[in-house]
Design an enzyme around this catalytic site. Structure first.
Site, mmCIF file in Angstrom:
data_model
loop_
_atom_site.group_PDB
_atom_site.id
_atom_site.type_symbol
_atom_site.label_atom_id
_atom_site.label_comp_id
_atom_site.label_asym_id
_atom_site.label_seq_id
_atom_site.Cartn_x
_atom_site.Cartn_y
_atom_site.Cartn_z
ATOM 1 N N GLU A 232 0.850 -1.199 0.000
ATOM 2 C CA GLU A 232 0.000 0.000 0.000
ATOM 3 C C GLU A 232 0.881 1.243 0.000
ATOM 4 O O GLU A 232 0.663 2.203 0.730
ATOM 5 C CB GLU A 232 -0.928 0.001 1.226
ATOM 6 C CG GLU A 232 -1.765 -1.267 1.332
ATOM 7 C CD GLU A 232 -2.784 -1.241 2.469
ATOM 8 O OE1 GLU A 232 -2.591 -0.455 3.409
ATOM 9 O OE2 GLU A 232 -3.767 -1.989 2.393
ATOM 10 N N GLU B 9 -5.341 5.019 -1.998
ATOM 11 C CA GLU B 9 -6.320 4.789 -0.926
ATOM 12 C C GLU B 9 -6.991 6.097 -0.513
ATOM 13 O O GLU B 9 -6.346 7.141 -0.407
ATOM 14 C CB GLU B 9 -5.605 4.152 0.276
ATOM 15 C CG GLU B 9 -6.573 3.812 1.402
ATOM 16 C CD GLU B 9 -5.898 3.124 2.585
ATOM 17 O OE1 GLU B 9 -4.815 2.538 2.400
ATOM 18 O OE2 GLU B 9 -6.461 3.181 3.684
ATOM 19 N N CYS C 257 -10.984 1.230 7.226
ATOM 20 C CA CYS C 257 -10.502 2.544 7.668
ATOM 21 C C CYS C 257 -11.113 3.678 6.847
ATOM 22 O O CYS C 257 -11.377 4.763 7.368
ATOM 23 C CB CYS C 257 -8.985 2.598 7.559
ATOM 24 S SG CYS C 257 -8.349 2.004 5.978
ATOM 25 N N CYS D 274 -7.950 7.010 2.351
ATOM 26 C CA CYS D 274 -7.311 7.531 3.569
ATOM 27 C C CYS D 274 -6.031 8.303 3.247
ATOM 28 O O CYS D 274 -5.695 9.260 3.946
ATOM 29 C CB CYS D 274 -6.946 6.394 4.525
ATOM 30 S SG CYS D 274 -8.345 5.683 5.394
HETATM 31 ZN ZN ZN Z 1 -8.301 3.660 4.417
#
Ligand code: ZN
Length: 672
Positions: free
Chosen positions: A323, A339, A424, A341
């Site tokens: 990631e 992502e 998340c 986030c």
């Molecule tokens: Zn996330």
């Protein structure tokens, strides 16, 4: 708060600014673009996320009564998911009375308060499943989870005025200080997954307790210096004993930014969300401690992340393995990571760098995330989410991969999900939108910065008094913004307006007279680092009119971005566009945008949400005579087609199909 202010007053600001954001509490959004998103957030997203967290056992895990053999075994980071939901819910409750929501939030606080152990510790997994292993495993996300709980308690305190939850979390912070700094009973030095560093700065701001600021600094200072601190004990360049995920060297020192002390980090690298949270806290500390070396590291990381490793949408992780942020200019479209986030984390980082130095490039990136990278993580009805955000999607390919891989899909999904195993992103976009008001206004002494153009009203405190500001606009769909400010009350103050980096020829007028147009400044007006500074004494009629022309533009990428070579991405104002099969019944990946595409734009509904869509002219190869042929000498005829582009954030809200941000462009190699 008193001590906090005293420290700020006492700071020696050598070259560094100390700009304060006007908080979400002081900004009310009306019926504009973000006001409507906040309504969707309050009506739909907050309930959708809660319901999924309840169904999956995340809420009940906090009762600490799970036993072996029961369903929904708690997980090490579940509390962080719930904490972000709590933070978002607390913001929402400040503006929207919702008894049921308030009850849900308070009941979770009851569980945490009741479950916190004698020492002050709380984590539903460890207290239930491994009570003897607290702070023993650096990969176990305990400090990450603690940080999110702290942020939730701060939001709850600001929203309600009650210190009940805040006091629970300061006890936890005190215990962490004991375990990691004073008695060092923990089995590692720095958090495995950063987050608590920025949370502790916020905890200091909320409580005035300087120990929390110092603990944040301790965690940043110690990272990358303890040879014992490793994720899965893998040093850079050595082969792990138990290679995770197809032997990829994911969890090396770079993965968790352990490869060097903060001030020496050479490049933006490793797990993207960890990186963005970490860099955000570094910027906080650089400002508060006036730490030039740390600030220079932040600038180095910022430049590397935004000039070489960011998607046109603002996505900041090009590498699916780990990631991670990945290598310079390697930005794959279909197997991107990007992502949600990480986009939100980059907005945090940008906001903190702006506080040190007012430069429009930071607000430009926040805007890019607001309208593209982050917002794409949420469906238009507010109930479904992307974790990773692709720039190209071919569902047939995804479905093939699902058939041959029994692990997580290798390519980003083409449909938003209602919850993830690692969930998340859903509560992160919830809290980001609920507090979006924080990104609009900022102050330093008697200067009022307006960084984002959002329909809103704000009560703002400047050094010499309070004033009220209102923005009227349908931005980003319309080009005009009208700002009303009671300027006469504060003739010595200055208003600083961001001129968006995407806008070629912005114009600004005061009381009907142009003060900035065709890049020419009226006398008394200054343009610095993308902000136009206008003395309030010039705004006698209280109104500033801004115009940001929004023609459709074709962006090209740096030639080193192989996946965008020969292609263009469409942008109108701050919004990046894509093509979807839902609007275009030809092969998007074969389509070539004509040299003169004769762009048009109009406002249309996608699932009941009005968005500006674009139309243009393109060419595709005729489909005939290919059935028995895979390759042949080039002889195809082209036919003209009209295409329709939709804002990237609005993709995947209709029937599934191909999607692409980058489009082939008819060449004009020598400009004839
Ligand atoms: Zn996330």
């Amino acid at each position: 708060m008193k001590r906090f202010n005293a420290l700020i007053e006492g700071m020696k600001l050598m070259g560094m600014h100390n700009i304060a954001q006007v908080t979400w509490k002081d900004v009310k959004l009306g019926e504009g673009f973000w006001g409507k998103w906040q309504q969707t957030n309050a009506r739909s997203t907050v309930n959708a996320v809660y319901d999924r967290f309840f169904e999956t056992g995340r809420i009940n895990a906090m009762r600490l009564d799970w036993k072996e053999g029961m369903p929904n075994k708690p997980h090490i980071f579940w509390d962080s998911d719930v904490a972000k939901w709590m933070e978002g819910a607390a913001y929402i409750l400040y503006y929207h009375e919702d008894d049921e929501l308030r009850q849900k939030l308070e009941q979770i606080i009851d569980l945490i308060e009741a479950g916190q152990n004698e020492a002050g510790y709380f984590n539903s997994y460890f207290l239930t499943c491994e009570p003897d292993n607290i702070f023993q495993d650096r990969t176990a996300h305990e400090l990450y989870t603690a940080g999110h709980l702290m942020e939730a308690s701060i939001a709850h305190y600001y929203s309600t005025g009650s210190k009940r939850f805040l006091n629970v979390m300061t006890r936890f912070a005190d215990y962490i200080e004991q375990a990691f700094k004073l008695n060092k009973t923990a089995n590692y030095s720095a958090p495995g997954h950063q987050e608590i560093e920025l949370a502790l700065v916020r905890l200091w701001q909320a409580t005035g307790e300087k120990r929390y600021l110092e603990l944040s600094k301790h965690f940043v200072d110690v990272r990358g210096t303890d040879p014992h601190d490793r994720i899965f004990s893998v040093r850079n360049g050595t082969w792990p004993a138990d290679p995770p995920l197809n032997s990829q060297l994911l969890y090396n020192d770079t993965y968790a930014q352990d490869d060097a002390p903060a001030r020496e980090l050479p490049a933006a690298a490793g797990h993207a969300v960890r990186a963005m949270y970490y860099y955000s806290s570094m910027a906080d500390l650089a400002r508060v401690y006036n730490d030039e070396e740390l600030y220079q590291a932040c600038l180095r990381l910022w430049d590397d992340a935004t000039l070489r490793k960011m998607y046109v949408t603002g996505g900041v992780s090009g590498e699916r393995f780990g990631e991670a942020i990945g290598a310079s200019y390697i930005l794959p479209n279909q197997d991107s990571y990007a992502e949600t986030c990480a986009s939100i984390g980059m907005a945090f980082f940008a906001q903190r760098l702006f506080s040190i130095h007012p430069d429009a490039r930071y607000a430009d990136i926040i805007e890019r995330q607001m309208y593209n990278g982050a917002l794409a993580g949420l469906s238009l009805d507010g109930s479904a989410f992307f974790y990773d955000n692709a720039l190209k999607s071919a569902p047939a390919h995804n479905d093939f991969l699902k058939g041959v891989h029994d692990t997580r899909n290798l390519f980003p999904n083409y449909r938003r999900e209602r919850v993830f195993e690692c969930s998340c992103c859903p509560p992160n976009i919830l809290r980001f939108i609920a507090a979006i008001g924080e990104y609009i206004y900022a102050t330093e002494k008697d200067t009022l910065y307006i960084s984002q153009y959002v329909q809103s009203n704000a009560d703002i405190q400047l050094a010499s008094g309070a004033l009220h500001v209102a923005q009227t606009t349908n931005y980003p769909w319309t080009e005009t913004v009208s700002i009303q400010v009671d300027a006469a009350r504060m003739p010595d103050a200055v208003i600083a307006l961001r001129m968006p980096g995407w806008c070629v020829n912005p114009s600004v007028s005061v009381n009907g007279a142009a003060v900035y147009d065709q890049h020419t400044l009226a006398s008394g007006i200054e343009l610095k680092h993308g902000y136009l500074y206008i003395p309030m004494s010039m705004i006698a009629g209280d109104t500033v009119e801004l115009k940001f022309p929004m023609p459709v533009v074709e962006l090209e990428a740096n030639p080193l971005v192989a996946e965008a070579a020969g292609k263009v991405a469409l942008m109108r104002g701050p919004v990046v566009y894509c093509l979807e099969a839902a609007d275009n019944d030809f092969n998007l990946f074969d389509m070539i945008v004509l040299r003169d595409p004769q762009y048009r734009q109009d406002l249309r509904d996608v699932n009941g949400v009005p968005v500006v869509m674009l139309q243009g002219q393109a060419a595709v190869r005729s489909r005939g005579n290919w059935e028995q042929t895979l390759y042949r000498m080039g002889s195809s005829k082209y036919e003209k087609v009209a295409f329709t582009a939709v804002p990237y954030f609005a993709w995947a809200n209709r029937e599934a199909g191909d999607m692409s941000v980058w489009l082939q462009k008819e060449s004009n190699l020598f400009g004839e």
